[in-house]
Design an enzyme around this catalytic site. Structure first.
Site, mmCIF file in Angstrom:
data_model
loop_
_atom_site.group_PDB
_atom_site.id
_atom_site.type_symbol
_atom_site.label_atom_id
_atom_site.label_comp_id
_atom_site.label_asym_id
_atom_site.label_seq_id
_atom_site.Cartn_x
_atom_site.Cartn_y
_atom_site.Cartn_z
ATOM 1 N N ASP A 187 0.948 -1.072 -0.111
ATOM 2 C CA ASP A 187 0.076 0.040 0.119
ATOM 3 C C ASP A 187 0.936 1.311 -0.103
ATOM 4 O O ASP A 187 1.884 1.328 0.583
ATOM 5 C CB ASP A 187 -0.955 0.055 1.319
ATOM 6 N N GLU A 218 1.398 -0.601 -5.082
ATOM 7 C CA GLU A 218 0.643 0.431 -5.433
ATOM 8 C C GLU A 218 1.231 1.541 -5.331
ATOM 9 O O GLU A 218 1.481 2.417 -4.372
ATOM 10 C CB GLU A 218 -0.547 0.628 -4.321
#
Length: 561
Positions: free
Chosen positions: A210, A271
């Protein structure tokens, strides 16, 4: 076949599971890990190779689990560590890999290390685990710099020290309950190396990272350039000053040997919202295995935009010997069945407002075509739960029920509309999501006709189209690079045609049907580009059509008969 082709992640179809919205096993209205385990046969029948689990760790859930209070335990809402072990074991039994989400940019403010930092005081080793700074101004009453949060408002919060006096400020690029780790501290590196090993030891096959571009902040924490309105002034194609600093690359060079030390080709996918030119720095044999291709997700309906979103990432990934990834929807963006229901120049926010009403029929029609295009491309494909059912974005969630901090801090619609629990059974309470009829977000009536049991066995359904496409993708080995991919020139205006792995993929972006003979070319099956008589076999189509026709706003896979 080269050893690279044996690496499962290079051409895998990965299904993102958002656990709180997948299936509720205990009737409390929130999905859980046993619910995911119960859904594995469905996912195996769909034909996916792996699942990516959004965070299920201990968390106060201020940001749907992306505010982690304990990286090595399961939140009681989702189950237990034993449930996680069971899920991993059962997934492996049916041939499905498991990718866990890791959140290294920030923790929850309830993490024990942040609580210790608050208690320890300025200058302490405990406080150095996070980004604490003295304020500016005569009495430190101003934040250390002018950075603003991704979730709106200031990126700094001032604390009250143990003695009751106004104290230091801490950085939170996201919500104030998500303080940023200090990656200049070696102890933070050690902490996350241990977290990786904890889950690798339990059998996970990889990690989705993330905010993979965010952990390391620029030296000196300089002010950002702002507009006259006080907003960050970010040139088109660039990112804020606190993202995409070179130090993040060293983190992946530390992590890669850890993953490589385990059997089974463990992997990580990033990401990373970064300029395309920077992508090759993040992936490679010593860095991460993959990074999401968000350009494809952002591409509007049209030949030029879609071609560019395919061509550029392939070239960049090839430059470092890595496969690219393809994704159309995830838990942070408006579902593509709704996005494609607007004009190509429609400006989107973080979610759909109630007065933003897409053309649902057109949106789903184009979404199915885009999905067929995505699943034909070399590399790995990431699906978001419910897209195989054609689920739309939900617009009319009452504000009181919305949980996204982007809504709470900024008043925007937020991302809850793509996170509504799945419909499994049309005639069951909560459409089969929960036996008690509870659902943490309300499901709209239109979900009933899209329920999995309604679509199961219907050859015209979106679900059966996905199943057929995934089956053909494996049979035709479309995910492998093969001899490359070429864009056909022998097609009418408004048509995107790709020759790859012995087939021609045709996307008709116009509003009129087009004869197969006009788009088949001699390239369907042998890679040549000269036009021919169009004698081609339609392997799969995104919508039912008359023989010899590529319908408007549709896609087909062709092979020379």
């Amino acid at each position: 076949m080269s050893p690279q082709h044996d690496q499962w992640w290079r051409d895998a179809v990965v299904y993102q599971v958002y656990p709180r919205s997948f299936a509720d096993s205990n009737g409390d209205g929130m999905g859980d890990l046993p619910g995911v385990t119960a859904g594995l046969p469905y996912l195996a029948q769909l034909g996916v190779d792996a699942i990516w689990l959004s965070p299920f760790y201990t968390s106060p859930q201020h940001d749907a689990g992306y505010d982690v209070a304990d990286y090595t335990d399961v939140d009681p809402r989702f189950g237990t560590l034993a449930d996680a072990d069971e899920l991993i074991a059962r997934a492996h039994e049916v041939g499905i890999k498991v990718i866990a989400d890791i959140v290294p940019n920030h923790s929850s403010s309830e993490h024990v290390l942040f609580q210790r930092a608050l208690a320890a005081g300025p200058g302490s080793p405990e406080r150095d685990m996070y980004m604490f700074r003295d304020g500016r101004g005569e009495h430190g009453e101003l934040p250390p710099n002018n950075w603003t949060s991704i979730f709106h408002g200031p990126a700094w919060t001032r604390i009250t020290e143990a003695d009751g006096s106004p104290g230091q400020w801490y950085l939170h690029i996201f919500d104030s309950t998500q303080p940023d780790w200090n990656w200049d501290n070696p102890a933070v590196h050690e902490l996350f190396a241990d977290v990786l090993r904890f889950w690798l030891d339990r059998g996970v096959d990889g990690f989705r990272v993330d905010v993979a571009h965010g952990m390391v902040k620029p030296d000196g924490l300089p002010d950002a350039t702002v507009t006259a309105e006080g907003l960050l002034d970010i040139p088109e194609g660039e990112v804020p000053v606190y993202f995409d600093n070179d130090g993040v690359l060293e983190i992946y060079r530390e992590w890669r040997p850890i993953l490589d030390s385990y059997e089974g080709d463990r992997m990580m996918v990033l990401e990373a919202w970064i300029p395309e030119k920077r992508l090759p720095l993040y992936i490679g044999p010593e860095e991460a295995h993959q990074s999401f291709n968000f350009g494809f997700l952002q591409a509007r309906w049209g030949v030029e935009t879609m071609r560019a979103a395919i061509e550029k990432p392939l070239d960049l990934a090839d430059a470092v010997g890595a496969p690219t990834t393809w994704v159309l929807s995830n838990h942070d963006v408006i579902r593509h069945a709704s996005r494609y229901g607007f004009a190509p120049d429609h400006r989107f926010g973080s979610g759909l407002a109630r007065d933003e009403v897409p053309d649902a029929e057109l949106g789903l029609r184009r979404a199915r075509a885009a999905s067929l295009l995505m699943l034909s491309l070399p590399g790995s494909a990431y699906l978001y739960q419910g897209e195989e059912l054609g689920l739309p974005e939900v617009r009319d969630i009452p504000d009181a029920l919305r949980e996204d901090p982007a809504h709470k801090r900024g008043g925007v619609p937020g991302r809850d509309g793509c996170r509504v629990p799945l419909p499994w059974t049309a005639e069951a309470p909560a459409y089969g999501f929960s036996s008690t009829g509870k659902s943490w977000l309300p499901q709209p009536a239109e979900f009933g006709q899209l329920a999995a049991d309604v679509q199961d066995g219907d050859p015209a359904s979106t679900l059966e189209m996905y199943r057929a496409a995934l089956r053909l993708r494996k049979e035709l080995r479309l995910g492998l690079p093969g001899e490359g991919l070429t864009f056909a020139a022998d097609v009418p205006e408004g048509v995107l045609a790709i020759d790859h792995a012995g087939i021609r993929v045709v996307v008709n972006t116009t509003g009129a049907d087009i004869p197969v003979a006009d788009v088949a070319g001699r390239g369907a099956g042998d890679g040549a580009g000269a036009a021919a008589d169009g004698d081609a076999e339609v392997l799969i189509a995104s919508v039912p059509s008359a023989p010899g026709v590529v319908p408007a706003d549709a896609a087909v896979w062709l092979r020379r008969a």
